[in-house]
Design an enzyme around this catalytic site. Structure first.
Site, PDB file in Angstrom:
ATOM      1  N   ASP A   1       2.628   6.159  -2.243  1.00  0.00           N
ATOM      2  CA  ASP A   1       2.942   7.373  -1.498  1.00  0.00           C
ATOM      3  C   ASP A   1       3.677   8.441  -2.298  1.00  0.00           C
ATOM      4  O   ASP A   1       3.381   9.639  -2.153  1.00  0.00           O
ATOM      5  CB  ASP A   1       3.733   7.023  -0.240  1.00  0.00           C
ATOM      6  CG  ASP A   1       2.911   6.195   0.733  1.00  0.00           C
ATOM      7  OD1 ASP A   1       1.695   6.048   0.500  1.00  0.00           O
ATOM      8  OD2 ASP A   1       3.469   5.696   1.727  1.00  0.00           O
TER       9      ASP A   1
ATOM     10  N   HIS B   1       0.809  -1.215   0.000  1.00  0.00           N
ATOM     11  CA  HIS B   1       0.000   0.000   0.000  1.00  0.00           C
ATOM     12  C   HIS B   1       0.844   1.268   0.000  1.00  0.00           C
ATOM     13  O   HIS B   1       0.353   2.340  -0.365  1.00  0.00           O
ATOM     14  CB  HIS B   1      -0.925   0.018   1.215  1.00  0.00           C
ATOM     15  CG  HIS B   1      -1.788   1.225   1.294  1.00  0.00           C
ATOM     16  ND1 HIS B   1      -2.773   1.495   0.363  1.00  0.00           N
ATOM     17  CD2 HIS B   1      -1.802   2.263   2.159  1.00  0.00           C
ATOM     18  CE1 HIS B   1      -3.356   2.642   0.672  1.00  0.00           C
ATOM     19  NE2 HIS B   1      -2.794   3.132   1.756  1.00  0.00           N
ATOM     20  N   CYS B   2       2.128   1.178   0.371  1.00  0.00           N
ATOM     21  CA  CYS B   2       2.909   2.391   0.595  1.00  0.00           C
ATOM     22  C   CYS B   2       3.795   2.792  -0.573  1.00  0.00           C
ATOM     23  O   CYS B   2       3.596   3.839  -1.190  1.00  0.00           O
ATOM     24  CB  CYS B   2       3.759   2.232   1.855  1.00  0.00           C
ATOM     25  SG  CYS B   2       2.792   2.174   3.380  1.00  0.00           S
ATOM     26  N   ILE B   3       4.800   1.990  -0.875  1.00  0.00           N
ATOM     27  CA  ILE B   3       5.854   2.437  -1.790  1.00  0.00           C
ATOM     28  C   ILE B   3       5.342   2.729  -3.205  1.00  0.00           C
ATOM     29  O   ILE B   3       5.765   3.712  -3.815  1.00  0.00           O
ATOM     30  CB  ILE B   3       7.010   1.416  -1.815  1.00  0.00           C
ATOM     31  CG1 ILE B   3       7.580   1.268  -0.402  1.00  0.00           C
ATOM     32  CG2 ILE B   3       8.115   1.886  -2.753  1.00  0.00           C
ATOM     33  CD1 ILE B   3       8.678   0.263  -0.282  1.00  0.00           C
TER      34      ILE B   3
END
Length: 447
Positions: A288, A283-285
């Protein structure tokens, strides 16, 4: 509604800090997913009474029955705190009126135009604003663009008639969950906290210090904390892109990129190893950095370096498929009609998380080219993608011998790679998972 003076607020701050220190505060956590549930569990284990909020009744029912659905939560821990009535879950947001502090841990995805989708944050904040009371602490933990706390969350909360810095405390503290990490969990990972005012920072930091073992680092504002989180993930994003570009170039030059990285990391300073792979997941890299590039446009700035890294990382599934086609071509087989087995669909090793997994893109490309795709994943028995259901198959001699190309797409530990070496016809290892097995095999290839 009562409005407090700044003097009252300082007194109230001290009172709330005392509640955190003696564990008499009631804590709310909005969102019981990969971030929220581990946080709720740690707060309950620390001795607080915790109320978890979620819009999915299935989740709240599972929590209330002590049934765990998040890999980083220990099953026995969840059962124990639920049985001891230190944690309960609900879909009834009116119970926010009972809490002294609430953390927002909801998703922040991208929309179809690669722009931030803050709808979950907005919806959660609106629910909190209905029941916020003087002296309450609200902390946003969802990863988001710099300015969200003060430009989006604060106005919604102040719609209640209360004023941030005068009647309630508001801060941002980014989550740092790394699913599957054996060493760093919610409990021992350092925390960054930035409040709208000094009192906001002090109160929020006190809460985390009463729960966590890791250092709590205070910064001057929510925007600093928000940017810090984006910077963390952008750092990984661009360095993985560099590793991926090196892999592409080394492939063309006939050089083993994995050996190059192993050699480079012998330098004790000035180098940190990052590794190539079939693409970015989680979900992040993958997400974001786009929050930052979107926000940068407001300041008439184009984040060229970050966007280029995104292009490289997003292109890796195509590169992997090209590599697969080349391997099959050398044994006089076309992609169309070939049987391919993907070992792993999770976005990283030893977890059951499919979010943004690059393997899903690889499956799409392969099926568009007429490839017969199967997968084996010890952590994901089945999944649905684009309306189609996929089921993990057993890994055995008969299966491997019937497959034209076996591809290691996720380097799970619980896979019999020796069996793959013995019976697979052609092997492509995109994760260097088989580095300790004989690499002189003529049918073994690495990214």
């Amino acid at each position: 509604m009562t409005v407090l003076s700044s003097k009252d607020l300082s007194t109230l701050a001290e009172s709330l800090i005392e509640k955190f220190q003696n564990k008499t505060a009631i804590i709310g956590v909005v969102g019981l997913g990969y971030v929220g549930l581990p946080l709720a569990v740690e707060k309950a284990k620390a001795g607080f009474h915790v109320i978890g909020f979620d819009v999915q009744e299935k989740r709240t029912d599972m929590v209330n029955n002590g049934i765990n659905f998040i890999g980083d939560v220990v099953d026995d821990d969840l059962r124990e705190i639920v049985q001891d009535k230190r944690l309960k879950a609900t879909t009834d947001y009116s119970l926010i009126s009972e809490v002294d502090a609430v953390a927002i841990c909801v998703p922040t995805p991208l929309d179809m135009y690669q722009q931030p989708d803050t709808s979950y944050v907005e919806a959660s904040t609106k629910e909190i604003s209905k029941y916020i009371k003087p002296g309450m602490l609200v902390v946003l933990e969802s990863t988001t663009y710099p300015g969200t706390t003060e430009e989006l969350v604060r106005p919604i909360l102040e719609g209640s008639g209360l004023r941030c810095g005068e009647d309630f405390f508001l801060a941002y503290s980014p989550e740092r969950v790394d699913p599957g990490n054996k060493h760093f969990k919610t409990k021992n990972t350092p925390k960054v906290v930035g409040g709208v005012t000094n009192d906001c920072t002090k109160v929020a930091a006190s809460l985390y210090r009463s729960v966590l073992e890791g250092e709590v680092h205070e910064v001057s504002s929510p925007a600093v904390a928000e940017m810090e989180k984006i910077y963390e993930n952008t750092f990984r994003h661009v360095n993985i892109a560099l590793a991926n570009e090196m892999a592409i170039l080394c492939n063309k030059m006939g050089i083993d990129v994995w050996e190059v990285i192993d050699a480079a990391k012998t330098k004790p300073y000035g180098f940190m190893p990052f590794y190539p792979g079939p693409g970015l997941g989680g979900h992040c890299i993958p997400i974001d950095p786009f929050y930052l590039t979107w926000k940068a446009r407001e300041y008439n700035y184009h984040t060229k370096f970050i966007e280029l890294a995104g292009e490289i990382n997003n292109s890796m599934p195509d590169f992997v498929v090209e590599k697969m086609a080349s391997i099959l071509n050398d044994v006089k087989k076309p992609l169309n009609g070939s049987k391919v087995l993907l070992l792993g669909v999770a976005y990283k090793k030893d977890i059951d998380d499919l979010r943004e997994s690059p393997v899903l893109k690889i499956i799409e490309i392969l099926e568009q080219k007429g490839v017969l795709v199967a997968y084996h994943d010890p952590f994901i028995a089945s999944f649905v993608h684009n309306g189609k259901c996929y089921e993990s198959i057993s890994l055995n001699k008969e299966v491997l011998e019937s497959i034209d190309l076996t591809v290691v797409t996720t380097d799970h530990s619980d896979v019999d790679y020796s069996l793959v070496t013995e019976y697979a016809n052609q092997i492509l290892d995109t994760r260097n998972a088989m580095k300790n097995i004989n690499q002189d095999l003529e049918n073994y290839f690495r990214l």
